[in-house]
Design an enzyme around this catalytic site. Structure first.
Site, PDB file in Angstrom:
ATOM      1  N   ASP A  87       3.549   9.330  -1.096  1.00 39.50           N
ATOM      2  CA  ASP A  87       2.344   8.601  -0.711  1.00 39.50           C
ATOM      3  C   ASP A  87       2.152   7.446  -1.675  1.00 39.50           C
ATOM      4  O   ASP A  87       2.366   7.618  -2.877  1.00 39.50           O
ATOM      5  CB  ASP A  87       1.124   9.538  -0.794  1.00 39.50           C
ATOM      6  CG  ASP A  87       0.147   9.326   0.342  1.00 39.50           C
ATOM      7  OD1 ASP A  87       0.020   8.176   0.793  1.00 39.50           O
ATOM      8  OD2 ASP A  87      -0.488  10.307   0.758  1.00 39.50           O
ATOM      9  N   HIS A 122       0.817  -1.223   0.000  1.00 40.06           N
ATOM     10  CA  HIS A 122       0.000   0.000   0.000  1.00 40.06           C
ATOM     11  C   HIS A 122       0.846   1.267   0.000  1.00 40.06           C
ATOM     12  O   HIS A 122       0.342   2.347  -0.298  1.00 40.06           O
ATOM     13  CB  HIS A 122      -0.926   0.006   1.229  1.00 40.06           C
ATOM     14  CG  HIS A 122      -2.012  -1.028   1.124  1.00 40.06           C
ATOM     15  ND1 HIS A 122      -3.289  -0.717   0.788  1.00 40.06           N
ATOM     16  CD2 HIS A 122      -1.979  -2.371   1.258  1.00 40.06           C
ATOM     17  CE1 HIS A 122      -4.024  -1.827   0.744  1.00 40.06           C
ATOM     18  NE2 HIS A 122      -3.242  -2.847   1.028  1.00 40.06           N
TER      19      HIS A 122
HETATM   20  C1  GDG Z   1      -2.137   3.973   3.171  1.00 41.90           C
HETATM   21  C2  GDG Z   1      -1.071   4.578   2.248  1.00 41.90           C
HETATM   22  C3  GDG Z   1      -2.705   4.451   0.376  1.00 41.90           C
HETATM   23  C4  GDG Z   1      -8.574  10.570   7.254  1.00 41.90           C
HETATM   24  N1  GDG Z   1      -8.998  11.291   8.298  1.00 41.90           N
HETATM   25  C5  GDG Z   1     -10.147  10.739   8.685  1.00 41.90           C
HETATM   26  C6  GDG Z   1     -10.436   9.652   7.872  1.00 41.90           C
HETATM   27  N2  GDG Z   1      -9.449   9.572   7.004  1.00 41.90           N
HETATM   28  C7  GDG Z   1      -9.423   8.578   5.921  1.00 41.90           C
HETATM   29  C8  GDG Z   1      -9.462   9.230   4.571  1.00 41.90           C
HETATM   30  C9  GDG Z   1      -8.893   8.132   3.692  1.00 41.90           C
HETATM   31  C10 GDG Z   1      -7.929   7.429   4.643  1.00 41.90           C
HETATM   32  O1  GDG Z   1      -8.241   7.824   5.965  1.00 41.90           O
HETATM   33  C11 GDG Z   1      -6.492   7.840   4.393  1.00 41.90           C
HETATM   34  O2  GDG Z   1      -6.063   7.207   3.246  1.00 41.90           O
HETATM   35  P1  GDG Z   1      -4.781   7.695   2.465  1.00 41.90           P
HETATM   36  O3  GDG Z   1      -4.718   6.948   1.201  1.00 41.90           O
HETATM   37  O4  GDG Z   1      -4.886   9.156   2.261  1.00 41.90           O
HETATM   38  O5  GDG Z   1      -3.527   7.443   3.402  1.00 41.90           O
HETATM   39  P2  GDG Z   1      -2.978   6.324   4.494  1.00 41.90           P
HETATM   40  O6  GDG Z   1      -3.818   6.268   5.697  1.00 41.90           O
HETATM   41  O7  GDG Z   1      -1.555   6.712   4.724  1.00 41.90           O
HETATM   42  O8  GDG Z   1      -3.061   4.925   3.721  1.00 41.90           O
HETATM   43  C12 GDG Z   1      -1.736   5.358   1.127  1.00 41.90           C
HETATM   44  C13 GDG Z   1      -3.659   3.750   1.310  1.00 41.90           C
HETATM   45  O9  GDG Z   1      -2.933   3.068   2.357  1.00 41.90           O
HETATM   46  C14 GDG Z   1      -4.527   2.706   0.584  1.00 41.90           C
HETATM   47  O10 GDG Z   1      -3.770   1.766  -0.098  1.00 41.90           O
HETATM   48  O11 GDG Z   1      -3.459   5.253  -0.528  1.00 41.90           O
HETATM   49  O12 GDG Z   1      -0.752   5.858   0.235  1.00 41.90           O
HETATM   50  O13 GDG Z   1      -0.172   5.416   2.970  1.00 41.90           O
HETATM   51  O14 GDG Z   1      -9.882   7.211   3.311  1.00 41.90           O
HETATM   52  O15 GDG Z   1     -10.780   9.598   4.270  1.00 41.90           O
HETATM   53  N3  GDG Z   1     -11.529   8.879   7.994  1.00 41.90           N
HETATM   54  C15 GDG Z   1     -12.418   9.216   8.969  1.00 41.90           C
HETATM   55  N4  GDG Z   1     -12.200  10.259   9.813  1.00 41.90           N
HETATM   56  C16 GDG Z   1     -11.095  11.063   9.702  1.00 41.90           C
HETATM   57  O16 GDG Z   1     -10.938  12.029  10.447  1.00 41.90           O
HETATM   58  N5  GDG Z   1     -13.537   8.491   9.120  1.00 41.90           N
END
Ligand code: GDG
Length: 455
Positions: free
Chosen positions: A361, A153
């Site tokens: 990322d 990921h």
């Molecule tokens: C890893 C990889 C890859 C955020 N704040 C809240 C909340 N979120 C949710 C977002 C989004 C998720 O968390 C974050 O996803 P990301 O992709 O931006 O980043 P990582 O957590 O680092 O995820 C990344 C991912 O895995 C999938 O393969 O894309 O590169 O690092 O969905 O909306 N959700 C809630 N409250 C919040 O305050 N409910």
């Protein structure tokens, strides 16, 4: 396809954890095939007993507790203070030690040994993420010679950076025990393959096939998607509208520039705050007319580097508000707490601009969620880092170098001023990509390759 057997650090054994896109995608494949899901229970105990088995809708979860030493050496240290920083190009933040890798390997082995007795002919195993880079090797040593897929990921770094890991060769050899290796982007895939070609005479045969260490494996990019339509619906839910009207009261007619990121040093938050300071400095027209809100739920707060980041953000936000704020205007708000997914969708919908500017990322799902939450008649503008995996798919948006805070400030201004026609034209292209390449597309693409590998 026969049964799918998933392995990831955290499972969705608790039904409330099935809300996120990935958990849903894996869960659906498991219910469709009567599969199993192995991982950590989330509990830390003095002595590990038998794994707990939880059955739900034909899916069997098998979860184990960790000892304090396992949780520390495997999870907090090697996974999150060695692999995470190195794979995000932050070798300077990595804490290389002598013993943590041994614990990391031992946990991979222990979980592999928990899985192998359950495997039957026709099963396919799907391992997730950087916690389990050695899992393929231990499953093979345990006697499993069926298909094993692996999805990373997070980014895979360039060969030179990967080689900063003292254990890079052992890790790479173990990764080549997987039948199919999935990366988020072509650039991650190419980093991995280049490393193998340069150091182990691997041959890139095309169509994802690599021959290396006397065998053929498949390594491809499978950019992860979101539950696109469901997210669009969430953005017009009651909960979303309530959140939008709450922030609307705070904005009082000002334009909203929004950021949503786990509080992690890979997300480029200090650089983003600097850019926001420059926006108000270089473009005085924005003063009093634009408010920036950054949602940053704290994560991994037990790890020292995360505590340092928190202090840095507090200082920067304080300085920017001190310099530019006024009696009736807070230029930059940062909220170190989490919100419900539908509330986030509501905030995305009324934002004029979303800042997604990580320094690195794997993919970045926030970028895709923002696109799906827009009002088609008045869409906002996404500003996306060139170092997010999502930039390969979402090239129709405004792409920035997150280190160049002058340019980021200028791009925010450009986004705020962008005419409606241009916003619509860009958004329609982005939306099409996010809808077509959603979470089901991603899962199918990966599982098709895993299936093909078994023919
Ligand atoms: C890893 C990889 C890859 C955020 N704040 C809240 C909340 N979120 C949710 C977002 C989004 C998720 O968390 C974050 O996803 P990301 O992709 O931006 O980043 P990582 O957590 O680092 O995820 C990344 C991912 O895995 C999938 O393969 O894309 O590169 O690092 O969905 O909306 N959700 C809630 N409250 C919040 O305050 N409910």
């Amino acid at each position: 396809m026969g049964r799918l057997i998933a392995i990831s650090n955290r499972t969705a054994a608790d039904a409330s954890a099935r809300a996120g896109g990935l958990a849903v995608a894996v869960w659906e494949s498991l219910t469709a095939t009567g599969g199993m899901w192995f991982g950590w229970s989330g509990n830390i105990v003095d002595e590990v007993g038998e794994p707990e088995v939880i059955k739900d809708e034909g899916v069997e979860f098998v979860v184990t507790d960790f000892t304090e030493d396992e949780h520390d050496g495997f999870y907090l240290q090697y996974a999150n203070r060695v692999i995470w920083p190195v794979f995000h190009y932050r070798v300077d933040l990595a804490h290389f030690g002598n013993t943590e890798f041994a614990t990391y390997a031992a946990v991979n082995e222990r979980i592999a040994n928990m899985v192998v007795p359950h495997l039957k002919e026709g099963d396919s195993v799907w391992v997730h993420d950087y916690h389990f880079l050695l899992m393929g090797d231990y499953l093979r040593k345990g006697g499993w010679d069926g298909p094993i897929g692996f999805f990373l990921h997070i980014p895979f770094p360039s060969p030179e950076v990967f080689m900063a890991l003292p254990e890079h060769e052992q890790i790479a050899r173990a990764m080549c025990e997987f039948s199919v290796l999935g990366f988020q982007s072509e650039s991650d895939r190419s980093n991995f393959v280049q490393y193998l070609v340069r150091h182990y005479d691997a041959v890139d045969e095309g169509d994802g096939w690599i021959s290396v260490f006397g065998r053929r494996i498949r390594a491809n990019a499978y950019p992860i998607g979101i539950e696109a339509e469901a997210f669009a619906e969430a953005s017009v839910s009651q909960r979303a509208m309530t959140a939008a009207s709450r922030i609307g009261r705070f904005l009082g007619g000002r334009q909203l520039v929004l950021g949503v990121d786990r509080m992690d040093y890979s997300k480029g938050l200090p650089q983003r705050f600097e850019a926001v300071g420059k926006l108000f400095d270089h473009f005085p027209k924005t003063r009093g007319k634009v408010s920036v809100t950054q949602i940053a739920p704290p994560s991994r707060s037990k790890v020292e580097e995360y505590r340092d980041l928190r202090i840095q953000l507090d200082e920067l936000a304080g300085r920017i508000n001190g310099d530019y704020g006024d009696l009736d205007w807070i230029p930059l708000r940062y909220l170190a707490r989490s919100y419900d997914r539908r509330e986030l969708a509501g905030l995305y919908r009324i934002a004029s601009v979303c800042l997604v500017t990580p320094l690195r990322d794997g993919m970045n799902l926030v970028a895709k969620e923002f696109v799906m939450a827009q009002d088609p008649e008045n869409p906002g503008v996404l500003i996306l880092s060139q170092f997010a995996g999502a930039a390969e798919q979402l090239s129709d948006t405004l792409i920035v170098n997150p280190h160049d805070s002058d340019k980021v400030a200028e791009t925010i201004y450009q986004a705020l001023e962008m005419p409606l026609e241009e916003r619509k034209a860009r958004w329609e292209k982005l939306r099409k990509t996010v809808v077509e390449q959603d979470i089901s597309w991603w899962r199918q693409k990966f599982l098709d390759d895993l299936d093909a590998k078994t023919d």
